[in-house]
Design an enzyme around this catalytic site. Sequence first.
Site, PDB file in Angstrom:
ATOM      1  N   PRO A   9       0.792  -1.225   0.000  1.00  0.00           N
ATOM      2  CA  PRO A   9       0.000   0.000   0.000  1.00  0.00           C
ATOM      3  C   PRO A   9       0.829   1.282   0.000  1.00  0.00           C
ATOM      4  O   PRO A   9       1.877   1.361   0.636  1.00  0.00           O
ATOM      5  CB  PRO A   9      -0.819  -0.094   1.300  1.00  0.00           C
ATOM      6  CG  PRO A   9      -0.112  -1.083   2.141  1.00  0.00           C
ATOM      7  CD  PRO A   9       0.550  -2.048   1.197  1.00  0.00           C
ATOM      8  N   ASN A  10       0.316   2.236  -0.751  1.00  0.00           N
ATOM      9  CA  ASN A  10       0.877   3.593  -0.871  1.00  0.00           C
ATOM     10  C   ASN A  10       2.160   3.669  -1.702  1.00  0.00           C
ATOM     11  O   ASN A  10       2.680   4.760  -1.931  1.00  0.00           O
ATOM     12  CB  ASN A  10       1.122   4.230   0.514  1.00  0.00           C
ATOM     13  CG  ASN A  10      -0.178   4.381   1.282  1.00  0.00           C
ATOM     14  OD1 ASN A  10      -1.130   4.949   0.770  1.00  0.00           O
ATOM     15  ND2 ASN A  10      -0.249   3.842   2.488  1.00  0.00           N
ATOM     16  N   ARG A  17       4.695  10.953  -2.345  1.00  0.00           N
ATOM     17  CA  ARG A  17       4.604  10.828  -0.885  1.00  0.00           C
ATOM     18  C   ARG A  17       5.971  11.078  -0.224  1.00  0.00           C
ATOM     19  O   ARG A  17       6.995  10.603  -0.727  1.00  0.00           O
ATOM     20  CB  ARG A  17       4.040   9.449  -0.484  1.00  0.00           C
ATOM     21  CG  ARG A  17       5.018   8.300  -0.607  1.00  0.00           C
ATOM     22  CD  ARG A  17       4.435   6.943  -0.292  1.00  0.00           C
ATOM     23  NE  ARG A  17       4.276   6.693   1.124  1.00  0.00           N
ATOM     24  CZ  ARG A  17       4.475   5.506   1.693  1.00  0.00           C
ATOM     25  NH1 ARG A  17       4.828   4.461   0.948  1.00  0.00           N
ATOM     26  NH2 ARG A  17       4.296   5.342   2.967  1.00  0.00           N
ATOM     27  N   TYR A  22      11.223   8.810   0.906  1.00  0.00           N
ATOM     28  CA  TYR A  22      11.152   7.804  -0.160  1.00  0.00           C
ATOM     29  C   TYR A  22      11.754   8.255  -1.490  1.00  0.00           C
ATOM     30  O   TYR A  22      11.823   7.454  -2.432  1.00  0.00           O
ATOM     31  CB  TYR A  22       9.686   7.368  -0.359  1.00  0.00           C
ATOM     32  CG  TYR A  22       9.090   6.768   0.900  1.00  0.00           C
ATOM     33  CD1 TYR A  22       9.579   5.562   1.409  1.00  0.00           C
ATOM     34  CD2 TYR A  22       8.068   7.405   1.599  1.00  0.00           C
ATOM     35  CE1 TYR A  22       9.050   5.015   2.574  1.00  0.00           C
ATOM     36  CE2 TYR A  22       7.533   6.862   2.768  1.00  0.00           C
ATOM     37  CZ  TYR A  22       8.036   5.667   3.248  1.00  0.00           C
ATOM     38  OH  TYR A  22       7.523   5.121   4.402  1.00  0.00           O
ATOM     39  N   ASN A  73       7.860  -5.550  -1.333  1.00  0.00           N
ATOM     40  CA  ASN A  73       7.866  -4.498  -0.318  1.00  0.00           C
ATOM     41  C   ASN A  73       6.438  -4.465   0.231  1.00  0.00           C
ATOM     42  O   ASN A  73       5.549  -3.881  -0.388  1.00  0.00           O
ATOM     43  CB  ASN A  73       8.255  -3.141  -0.926  1.00  0.00           C
ATOM     44  CG  ASN A  73       8.332  -2.054   0.144  1.00  0.00           C
ATOM     45  OD1 ASN A  73       7.875  -2.247   1.273  1.00  0.00           O
ATOM     46  ND2 ASN A  73       8.904  -0.921  -0.213  1.00  0.00           N
ATOM     47  N   ALA A  76       3.320  -0.786   4.646  1.00  0.00           N
ATOM     48  CA  ALA A  76       2.815  -0.736   6.033  1.00  0.00           C
ATOM     49  C   ALA A  76       2.382  -2.115   6.542  1.00  0.00           C
ATOM     50  O   ALA A  76       2.418  -2.371   7.753  1.00  0.00           O
ATOM     51  CB  ALA A  76       1.661   0.254   6.129  1.00  0.00           C
ATOM     52  N   GLU A  97      12.626  -9.315   0.926  1.00  0.00           N
ATOM     53  CA  GLU A  97      11.790  -8.195   1.361  1.00  0.00           C
ATOM     54  C   GLU A  97      12.617  -6.914   1.266  1.00  0.00           C
ATOM     55  O   GLU A  97      13.724  -6.866   1.806  1.00  0.00           O
ATOM     56  CB  GLU A  97      11.327  -8.440   2.802  1.00  0.00           C
ATOM     57  CG  GLU A  97      10.490  -7.307   3.369  1.00  0.00           C
ATOM     58  CD  GLU A  97       9.898  -7.641   4.739  1.00  0.00           C
ATOM     59  OE1 GLU A  97       9.289  -8.715   4.904  1.00  0.00           O
ATOM     60  OE2 GLU A  97      10.050  -6.799   5.640  1.00  0.00           O
ATOM     61  N   HIS A  99      12.825  -2.647   1.690  1.00  0.00           N
ATOM     62  CA  HIS A  99      12.275  -1.384   2.191  1.00  0.00           C
ATOM     63  C   HIS A  99      13.149  -0.250   1.702  1.00  0.00           C
ATOM     64  O   HIS A  99      14.390  -0.327   1.788  1.00  0.00           O
ATOM     65  CB  HIS A  99      12.205  -1.385   3.720  1.00  0.00           C
ATOM     66  CG  HIS A  99      11.271  -2.432   4.211  1.00  0.00           C
ATOM     67  ND1 HIS A  99       9.910  -2.295   4.134  1.00  0.00           N
ATOM     68  CD2 HIS A  99      11.507  -3.668   4.710  1.00  0.00           C
ATOM     69  CE1 HIS A  99       9.342  -3.396   4.589  1.00  0.00           C
ATOM     70  NE2 HIS A  99      10.283  -4.252   4.938  1.00  0.00           N
ATOM     71  N   SER A 101      13.253   2.808   2.912  1.00  0.00           N
ATOM     72  CA  SER A 101      13.832   3.529   4.055  1.00  0.00           C
ATOM     73  C   SER A 101      14.477   2.551   5.040  1.00  0.00           C
ATOM     74  O   SER A 101      14.178   1.343   5.010  1.00  0.00           O
ATOM     75  CB  SER A 101      12.737   4.335   4.761  1.00  0.00           C
ATOM     76  OG  SER A 101      11.749   3.463   5.289  1.00  0.00           O
ATOM     77  N   ARG A 106      13.668   4.774  12.132  1.00  0.00           N
ATOM     78  CA  ARG A 106      12.362   5.424  12.103  1.00  0.00           C
ATOM     79  C   ARG A 106      11.555   5.124  13.368  1.00  0.00           C
ATOM     80  O   ARG A 106      12.101   4.669  14.366  1.00  0.00           O
ATOM     81  CB  ARG A 106      11.630   5.005  10.815  1.00  0.00           C
ATOM     82  CG  ARG A 106      12.424   5.383   9.558  1.00  0.00           C
ATOM     83  CD  ARG A 106      11.653   5.181   8.293  1.00  0.00           C
ATOM     84  NE  ARG A 106      10.462   6.027   8.258  1.00  0.00           N
ATOM     85  CZ  ARG A 106       9.450   5.846   7.400  1.00  0.00           C
ATOM     86  NH1 ARG A 106       9.526   4.853   6.513  1.00  0.00           N
ATOM     87  NH2 ARG A 106       8.401   6.636   7.436  1.00  0.00           N
ATOM     88  N   ARG A 110       7.784   0.830  13.298  1.00  0.00           N
ATOM     89  CA  ARG A 110       8.300   0.329  12.011  1.00  0.00           C
ATOM     90  C   ARG A 110       9.493  -0.603  12.214  1.00  0.00           C
ATOM     91  O   ARG A 110      10.030  -1.169  11.269  1.00  0.00           O
ATOM     92  CB  ARG A 110       8.748   1.487  11.116  1.00  0.00           C
ATOM     93  CG  ARG A 110       7.612   2.367  10.663  1.00  0.00           C
ATOM     94  CD  ARG A 110       8.088   3.398   9.653  1.00  0.00           C
ATOM     95  NE  ARG A 110       7.195   4.536   9.657  1.00  0.00           N
ATOM     96  CZ  ARG A 110       6.085   4.630   8.926  1.00  0.00           C
ATOM     97  NH1 ARG A 110       5.745   3.655   8.111  1.00  0.00           N
ATOM     98  NH2 ARG A 110       5.322   5.699   8.996  1.00  0.00           N
TER      99      ARG A 110
END
Length: 166
Positions: A9-10, A17, A22, A73, A76, A97, A99, A101, A106, A110
């Site tokens: 998502p996103n 964003r 990102y 990825n 969230a 997997e 990411h 960031s 963070r 997360r």
Amino acid sequence: MKIAVIQGPNLNMLGVREQHIYGHMTLDQVHEQLKSQADQNGLELEFFQSNLEGEIVDKIQECLGTADAILINPAAYTHTSIAIRDALAAVAIPTVEVHISNLYKREEFRQNSITAASATGIIAGFGPFGYHLGLISLTQILNEMQAMQQAQAEEQAQAPQTAPAV
Ligand code: DQA
């Protein structure tokens, strides 16, 4: 060899964003670069993005028998989804997997990945370049698996045939 690239998502909002986290690249640009890396290495990629957990679970299940590996990825859902973790464990194909960031720099929520336990490995904090690192890792894993299968097949072919019991 075929690799499914699954985006959570996103991630369709990349380039818009939170650019300070990102970066400026859009998802299409990330995928274009990945595709040219894949073309150079004779790999086929299938791209999928969804904002819905169930659709991601369905896509992972579809990979069984149709893809050799998964680059994911979960965004969230990384921090919440037992369903995605279970789906990855169920199909049990090499999975990296990614990411964008560095999760460990963070917020505390997360810093735990629920899904990572079902992945072969994780890459985080290298920006969109992490997807390239993921593809390199999967290529290496698939090559090693192929070499091992070939060696096993050769060993079996060379094994002395046992005489049938009288
Ligand atoms: C992310 C990190 C997640 O915490 C976040 O929810 C995302 C993107 C990353 O790529 O850095 O959407 O997975």
